[in-house]
Design a protein around this motif. Structure first.
Motif, PDB file in Angstrom:
ATOM      1  N   VAL A  43       0.846  -1.190   0.000  1.00 45.06           N
ATOM      2  CA  VAL A  43       0.000   0.000   0.000  1.00 45.06           C
ATOM      3  C   VAL A  43       0.883   1.242   0.000  1.00 45.06           C
ATOM      4  O   VAL A  43       1.678   1.457   0.903  1.00 45.06           O
ATOM      5  N   VAL A  44       0.768   2.061  -1.032  1.00 49.42           N
ATOM      6  CA  VAL A  44       1.589   3.250  -1.181  1.00 49.42           C
ATOM      7  C   VAL A  44       0.677   4.472  -1.232  1.00 49.42           C
ATOM      8  O   VAL A  44      -0.336   4.478  -1.948  1.00 49.42           O
ATOM      9  N   ASP A  45       1.022   5.469  -0.467  1.00 49.18           N
ATOM     10  CA  ASP A  45       0.255   6.712  -0.473  1.00 49.18           C
ATOM     11  C   ASP A  45       0.481   7.429  -1.805  1.00 49.18           C
ATOM     12  O   ASP A  45       1.629   7.700  -2.172  1.00 49.18           O
ATOM     13  N   PRO A  46      -0.587   7.729  -2.547  1.00 49.71           N
ATOM     14  CA  PRO A  46      -0.401   8.418  -3.839  1.00 49.71           C
ATOM     15  C   PRO A  46       0.347   9.731  -3.708  1.00 49.71           C
ATOM     16  O   PRO A  46       1.031  10.155  -4.646  1.00 49.71           O
ATOM     17  N   ALA A  47       0.238  10.388  -2.556  1.00 55.85           N
ATOM     18  CA  ALA A  47       0.943  11.664  -2.377  1.00 55.85           C
ATOM     19  C   ALA A  47       2.452  11.472  -2.409  1.00 55.85           C
ATOM     20  O   ALA A  47       3.195  12.385  -2.797  1.00 55.85           O
ATOM     21  N   ALA A  93       6.077   9.357 -10.433  1.00 53.71           N
ATOM     22  CA  ALA A  93       5.639   8.088  -9.847  1.00 53.71           C
ATOM     23  C   ALA A  93       6.631   6.967 -10.164  1.00 53.71           C
ATOM     24  O   ALA A  93       6.860   6.079  -9.329  1.00 53.71           O
ATOM     25  N   HIS A  94       7.222   7.011 -11.357  1.00 53.23           N
ATOM     26  CA  HIS A  94       8.201   5.999 -11.741  1.00 53.23           C
ATOM     27  C   HIS A  94       9.396   6.003 -10.795  1.00 53.23           C
ATOM     28  O   HIS A  94       9.834   4.939 -10.325  1.00 53.23           O
ATOM     29  N   PHE A  95       9.926   7.176 -10.501  1.00 53.22           N
ATOM     30  CA  PHE A  95      11.116   7.253  -9.645  1.00 53.22           C
ATOM     31  C   PHE A  95      10.769   7.161  -8.162  1.00 53.22           C
ATOM     32  O   PHE A  95      11.467   6.489  -7.394  1.00 53.22           O
ATOM     33  N   HIS A  96       9.703   7.820  -7.747  1.00 55.56           N
ATOM     34  CA  HIS A  96       9.349   7.799  -6.323  1.00 55.56           C
ATOM     35  C   HIS A  96       8.851   6.429  -5.892  1.00 55.56           C
ATOM     36  O   HIS A  96       8.909   6.099  -4.703  1.00 55.56           O
ATOM     37  N   GLY A  97       8.350   5.632  -6.842  1.00 59.35           N
ATOM     38  CA  GLY A  97       7.947   4.271  -6.519  1.00 59.35           C
ATOM     39  C   GLY A  97       9.115   3.318  -6.415  1.00 59.35           C
ATOM     40  O   GLY A  97       8.933   2.159  -6.002  1.00 59.35           O
ATOM     41  N   GLN A  98      10.307   3.765  -6.787  1.00 62.96           N
ATOM     42  CA  GLN A  98      11.522   2.950  -6.696  1.00 62.96           C
ATOM     43  C   GLN A  98      12.601   3.754  -5.972  1.00 62.96           C
ATOM     44  O   GLN A  98      13.458   4.372  -6.601  1.00 62.96           O
ATOM     45  N   VAL A 103      16.416   9.024  -7.055  1.00 58.64           N
ATOM     46  CA  VAL A 103      16.026  10.155  -7.909  1.00 58.64           C
ATOM     47  C   VAL A 103      14.740  10.749  -7.356  1.00 58.64           C
ATOM     48  O   VAL A 103      13.785  10.018  -7.054  1.00 58.64           O
ATOM     49  N   LYS A 104      14.716  12.062  -7.205  1.00 57.61           N
ATOM     50  CA  LYS A 104      13.515  12.771  -6.793  1.00 57.61           C
ATOM     51  C   LYS A 104      13.094  13.702  -7.933  1.00 57.61           C
ATOM     52  O   LYS A 104      13.939  14.204  -8.686  1.00 57.61           O
ATOM     53  N   VAL A 105      11.803  13.928  -8.024  1.00 56.95           N
ATOM     54  CA  VAL A 105      11.239  14.752  -9.094  1.00 56.95           C
ATOM     55  C   VAL A 105      10.499  15.925  -8.439  1.00 56.95           C
ATOM     56  O   VAL A 105       9.620  15.720  -7.595  1.00 56.95           O
ATOM     57  N   GLY A 106      10.868  17.136  -8.828  1.00 59.03           N
ATOM     58  CA  GLY A 106      10.248  18.323  -8.265  1.00 59.03           C
ATOM     59  C   GLY A 106       9.824  19.299  -9.344  1.00 59.03           C
ATOM     60  O   GLY A 106      10.186  19.152 -10.518  1.00 59.03           O
TER      61      GLY A 106
END
Length: 238
Positions: A43-47, A93-98, A103-106
């Motif tokens: 379970v992953v928080d979409p935020a 979502a691709h990077f934050h899910g792994q 890698v962070k996306v801002g």
């Protein structure tokens, strides 16, 4: 065969059968702790998958977390920015899910954060940059898609033939950019102190401003005196 033996032979098989059935049901219905852990981990928080909103307040602390950052500078009124927004969230979502990719996306709202976007010398929207330590790379490829940007962030900016990083003096992390950031943070600190004086001590805005001005004046005076003493030449003693 006496009566006791008859009851014994009748009830013992029934007892063993009921025990076996209840044990089988328990094996089928009772989830293991490992299965529960896997289910909760899935379970992953979409935020947590969304791109990070970067502002003048949190930019410095955010990019110093040890990760590589992909940063978009956009404008809400920009049609290209609006159309690419869903794709950019897919990249986030691709990077934050792994998390192992580090890698962070801002994203930076260039309209609301003009001082911050000015540190990137943005000439058009949207503009994309990769921040790796003190080096900043501009994404300048023609084909702007999820695949090309993911490849670029995952090391494409370091490959042979890729554009060099921004010159240090033009970089948002160069001396000019850092000076701008320091001035902005100082302004935020003064603003927060101004509000704190009013909330904590019930001072009026005029008195709160006078306290800040007096504190700054005393601090500058002490600094000047300290520098004067430190730079005063001393006589040599034979």
């Amino acid at each position: 065969m006496n009566l006791f033996h008859r009851y014994y032979l009748l009830f013992v098989p029934l007892f063993l059968a009921s025990y076996a059935i209840s044990g089988a049901d328990a094996d089928v219905t009772a989830p293991s702790t490992d299965d529960e852990a896997k289910g909760s981990a899935a379970v992953v928080d979409p935020a947590d998958l969304a791109s990070v909103v970067l502002t003048s307040r949190n930019f410095g602390s955010a990019i110093s977390d040890g990760n590589v950052w992909l940063v978009e500078v956009y404008a809400p009124w920009c049609g290209h920015c609006v159309s690419f927004a869903p794709t950019y969230e897919e990249i986030a979502a691709h990077f934050h899910g792994q998390p192992s990719t580090k890698v962070k996306v801002g994203k930076i709202d260039g309209d609301a954060e003009r001082a911050l976007s000015a540190r990137f010398n943005v000439n058009s929207y949207p503009s994309f940059f990769v921040i790796d330590g003190w080096s900043v790379y501009s994404f300048e490829q023609q084909g702007r898609s999820k695949a090309t940007m993911v490849t670029f962030v995952q090391g494409g900016y370091k490959e042979d033939g890729a554009p060099p990083p921004l010159p240090f003096y033009l970089s948002p992390l160069g001396p000019v950019g850092l000076a701008q950031g320091t001035l902005i943070q100082s302004g935020f600190a003064l603003s927060d102190m101004f509000l704190w004086l009013q909330d904590s001590f019930g001072l009026s805005p005029i008195f709160a401003g006078m306290v800040l001005f007096g504190s700054g004046f005393v601090g500058c005076f002490i600094m000047i005196v300290t520098l004067a003493i430190a730079l005063t030449p001393r006589e040599k003693q034979d």
